[in-house]
Design a protein around this motif. Structure first.
Motif, PDB file in Angstrom:
ATOM      1  N   LEU A 110       0.846  -1.186   0.000  1.00 13.52           N
ATOM      2  CA  LEU A 110       0.000   0.000   0.000  1.00 13.52           C
ATOM      3  C   LEU A 110       0.882   1.237   0.000  1.00 13.52           C
ATOM      4  CD1 LEU A 110      -2.773   1.389   0.298  1.00 13.52           C
ATOM      5  CD2 LEU A 110      -2.547   1.115   2.777  1.00 13.52           C
ATOM      6  N   GLN A 111       0.757   2.071  -1.026  1.00 19.00           N
ATOM      7  CA  GLN A 111       1.640   3.225  -1.193  1.00 19.00           C
ATOM      8  C   GLN A 111       0.903   4.557  -1.255  1.00 19.00           C
ATOM      9  OE1 GLN A 111       5.063   3.029  -1.125  1.00 19.00           O
ATOM     10  NE2 GLN A 111       4.670   0.904  -0.581  1.00 19.00           N
ATOM     11  N   GLY A 184     -17.431  14.726 -14.017  1.00 17.94           N
ATOM     12  CA  GLY A 184     -16.025  14.529 -14.389  1.00 17.94           C
ATOM     13  C   GLY A 184     -15.068  15.516 -13.746  1.00 17.94           C
ATOM     14  N   ILE A 185     -15.536  16.265 -12.765  1.00 18.67           N
ATOM     15  CA  ILE A 185     -14.675  17.220 -12.073  1.00 18.67           C
ATOM     16  C   ILE A 185     -13.573  16.477 -11.313  1.00 18.67           C
ATOM     17  CG2 ILE A 185     -14.595  19.001 -10.271  1.00 18.67           C
ATOM     18  CD1 ILE A 185     -17.585  19.549 -10.913  1.00 18.67           C
ATOM     19  N   GLY A 186     -12.330  16.871 -11.534  1.00  8.80           N
ATOM     20  CA  GLY A 186     -11.216  16.307 -10.787  1.00  8.80           C
ATOM     21  C   GLY A 186     -10.654  14.994 -11.296  1.00  8.80           C
ATOM     22  N   VAL A 187     -11.230  14.434 -12.335  1.00  6.16           N
ATOM     23  CA  VAL A 187     -10.784  13.124 -12.824  1.00  6.16           C
ATOM     24  C   VAL A 187      -9.325  13.168 -13.277  1.00  6.16           C
ATOM     25  CG1 VAL A 187     -11.097  11.380 -14.622  1.00  6.16           C
ATOM     26  CG2 VAL A 187     -13.095  12.338 -13.441  1.00  6.16           C
ATOM     27  N   ASP A 188      -8.956  14.181 -14.044  1.00  4.78           N
ATOM     28  CA  ASP A 188      -7.575  14.270 -14.545  1.00  4.78           C
ATOM     29  C   ASP A 188      -6.580  14.426 -13.399  1.00  4.78           C
ATOM     30  OD1 ASP A 188      -8.418  14.022 -17.151  1.00  4.78           O
ATOM     31  OD2 ASP A 188      -8.442  16.176 -17.551  1.00  4.78           O
ATOM     32  N   GLN A 189      -6.942  15.209 -12.386  1.00  2.80           N
ATOM     33  CA  GLN A 189      -6.047  15.391 -11.238  1.00  2.80           C
ATOM     34  C   GLN A 189      -5.820  14.073 -10.508  1.00  2.80           C
ATOM     35  OE1 GLN A 189      -8.517  17.418 -12.164  1.00  2.80           O
ATOM     36  NE2 GLN A 189      -8.321  19.476 -11.272  1.00  2.80           N
ATOM     37  N   VAL A 190      -6.861  13.274 -10.371  1.00  2.84           N
ATOM     38  CA  VAL A 190      -6.724  11.990  -9.680  1.00  2.84           C
ATOM     39  C   VAL A 190      -5.822  11.054 -10.485  1.00  2.84           C
ATOM     40  CG1 VAL A 190      -7.921   9.965  -8.788  1.00  2.84           C
ATOM     41  CG2 VAL A 190      -8.968  12.219  -8.578  1.00  2.84           C
ATOM     42  N   ARG A 191      -6.044  11.000 -11.782  1.00  2.00           N
ATOM     43  CA  ARG A 191      -5.208  10.118 -12.609  1.00  2.00           C
ATOM     44  C   ARG A 191      -3.741  10.520 -12.537  1.00  2.00           C
ATOM     45  NH1 ARG A 191      -9.304  10.040 -17.803  1.00  2.00           N
ATOM     46  NH2 ARG A 191     -10.698   8.365 -17.068  1.00  2.00           N
ATOM     47  N   ARG A 192      -3.462  11.822 -12.530  1.00  2.00           N
ATOM     48  CA  ARG A 192      -2.071  12.277 -12.430  1.00  2.00           C
ATOM     49  C   ARG A 192      -1.454  11.875 -11.087  1.00  2.00           C
ATOM     50  NH1 ARG A 192      -3.899  16.946 -15.350  1.00  2.00           N
ATOM     51  NH2 ARG A 192      -4.281  18.088 -13.409  1.00  2.00           N
ATOM     52  N   LYS A 193      -2.232  11.964 -10.017  1.00  2.00           N
ATOM     53  CA  LYS A 193      -1.723  11.567  -8.700  1.00  2.00           C
ATOM     54  C   LYS A 193      -1.465  10.069  -8.645  1.00  2.00           C
ATOM     55  CE  LYS A 193      -0.904  13.566  -5.660  1.00  2.00           C
ATOM     56  NZ  LYS A 193       0.383  14.041  -5.106  1.00  2.00           N
ATOM     57  N   LEU A 194      -2.364   9.286  -9.221  1.00  3.14           N
ATOM     58  CA  LEU A 194      -2.156   7.833  -9.258  1.00  3.14           C
ATOM     59  C   LEU A 194      -0.905   7.493 -10.071  1.00  3.14           C
ATOM     60  CD1 LEU A 194      -5.796   6.455  -9.774  1.00  3.14           C
ATOM     61  CD2 LEU A 194      -4.573   6.860  -7.648  1.00  3.14           C
ATOM     62  N   ASP A 195      -0.722   8.162 -11.206  1.00  2.00           N
ATOM     63  CA  ASP A 195       0.488   7.960 -12.016  1.00  2.00           C
ATOM     64  C   ASP A 195       1.739   8.219 -11.179  1.00  2.00           C
ATOM     65  OD1 ASP A 195      -0.955   7.313 -14.281  1.00  2.00           O
ATOM     66  OD2 ASP A 195      -0.733   9.272 -15.238  1.00  2.00           O
ATOM     67  N   GLU A 196       1.697   9.277 -10.392  1.00  2.00           N
ATOM     68  CA  GLU A 196       2.840   9.646  -9.551  1.00  2.00           C
ATOM     69  C   GLU A 196       3.136   8.547  -8.533  1.00  2.00           C
ATOM     70  OE1 GLU A 196       3.370  12.753  -5.885  1.00  2.00           O
ATOM     71  OE2 GLU A 196       2.472  13.557  -7.730  1.00  2.00           O
ATOM     72  N   TRP A 197       2.097   8.011  -7.926  1.00  2.85           N
ATOM     73  CA  TRP A 197       2.291   6.973  -6.912  1.00  2.85           C
ATOM     74  C   TRP A 197       2.743   5.649  -7.527  1.00  2.85           C
ATOM     75  CZ3 TRP A 197      -2.800   8.163  -3.777  1.00  2.85           C
ATOM     76  CH2 TRP A 197      -2.572   9.272  -2.949  1.00  2.85           C
ATOM     77  N   TYR A 198       2.299   5.367  -8.748  1.00  2.00           N
ATOM     78  CA  TYR A 198       2.705   4.125  -9.405  1.00  2.00           C
ATOM     79  C   TYR A 198       4.097   4.211 -10.036  1.00  2.00           C
ATOM     80  CZ  TYR A 198      -2.071   2.205  -9.158  1.00  2.00           C
ATOM     81  OH  TYR A 198      -3.282   1.713  -8.732  1.00  2.00           O
TER      82      TYR A 198
END
Length: 222
Positions: A110-111, A184-198
């Motif tokens: 878990l990261q 769809g508000i905030g979807v791109d921000q969430v994907r970018r954060k997930l990319d960062e964590w992965y």
């Protein structure tokens, strides 16, 4: 730098009543947690552009298991049982709480933790407890203020600023964003954060692949 992941390829892996029934503790997992009416399943479906990936229900507390989804090999999303359960037997509530606690405390891969809460009713006691636990475990947190479409733009921005200011008191890595599965508000921000964590896991895989390639291309002995 790794390319953004394609979350549309996310697929269901398994459901488990506890961590003993989950696959091997490797790679990177990012968990979604929130009250049982916070809209976790809807958020996961919107992030992946799949209407039926995570089950949604009009009855809060439907998610009774730890649900695992694979974005790409080694990168998984986890839908945790909702907390703040409404109208469920005490025995079942305690069982869910135990499974949730075990996962959060013992799952080494878990990261990152995404904590979802209704933008109109944020930072309830259990929400704050969840964030505090993550900070104490040195986990980064992304707070999603869901159902953001329920507020007008000005009120939405004011609420986000208020929660961002409040989050400073946690003293850790906490990011706050407005989110709406419907709009769809905030979807791109969430994907970018997930990319960062992965990213560290993807880099690890890239290095391993490069090392394997070098091994298989060793010059033959004379």
């Amino acid at each position: 730098m790794n390319q953004p992941l394609n979350y549309r390829n996310t697929s269901f892996i398994t459901s488990a009543p506890d961590i003993r029934h989950l696959p091997q503790d490797v790679g990177v997992e990012i968990a979604f947690a929130g009250r049982s009416n916070a809209g976790k399943s809807s958020a996961l479906n919107r992030l992946t552009d799949q209407k039926g990936l995570a089950r949604t229900s009009k009855t809060p507390g439907r998610t009774q298991l730890i649900n695992m989804f694979e974005v790409i090999n080694g990168c998984n999303l986890i839908d945790l049982p909702g907390y703040g359960f409404a109208q469920v037997p005490l025995e079942l509530k305690l069982k869910w709480q135990k499974a949730l606690g075990e996962y959060l405390q013992r799952r080494e891969c878990l990261q990152g933790l995404v904590v979802l809460m209704d933008i109109r009713h944020p930072m309830k006691d259990l929400d704050q407890q969840m964030i505090n636990w993550a900070i104490e475990s040195s986990l980064p947190v992304l707070v999603l203020l869901t159902k953001a479409d329920k507020l007008k733009s000005g009120a939405r921005k004011a609420q986000v600023l208020k929660i961002r200011e409040m989050s400073k008191d946690f003293g850790g890595n906490v990011q706050v964003e407005a989110f709406s599965s419907l709009k769809g508000i905030g979807v791109d921000q969430v994907r970018r954060k997930l990319d960062e964590w992965y990213a560290p896991e993807l880099e690890r895989q890239r290095v391993l692949a490069a090392d394997d390639s070098e091994v298989f291309n060793l010059p033959s002995a004379e």
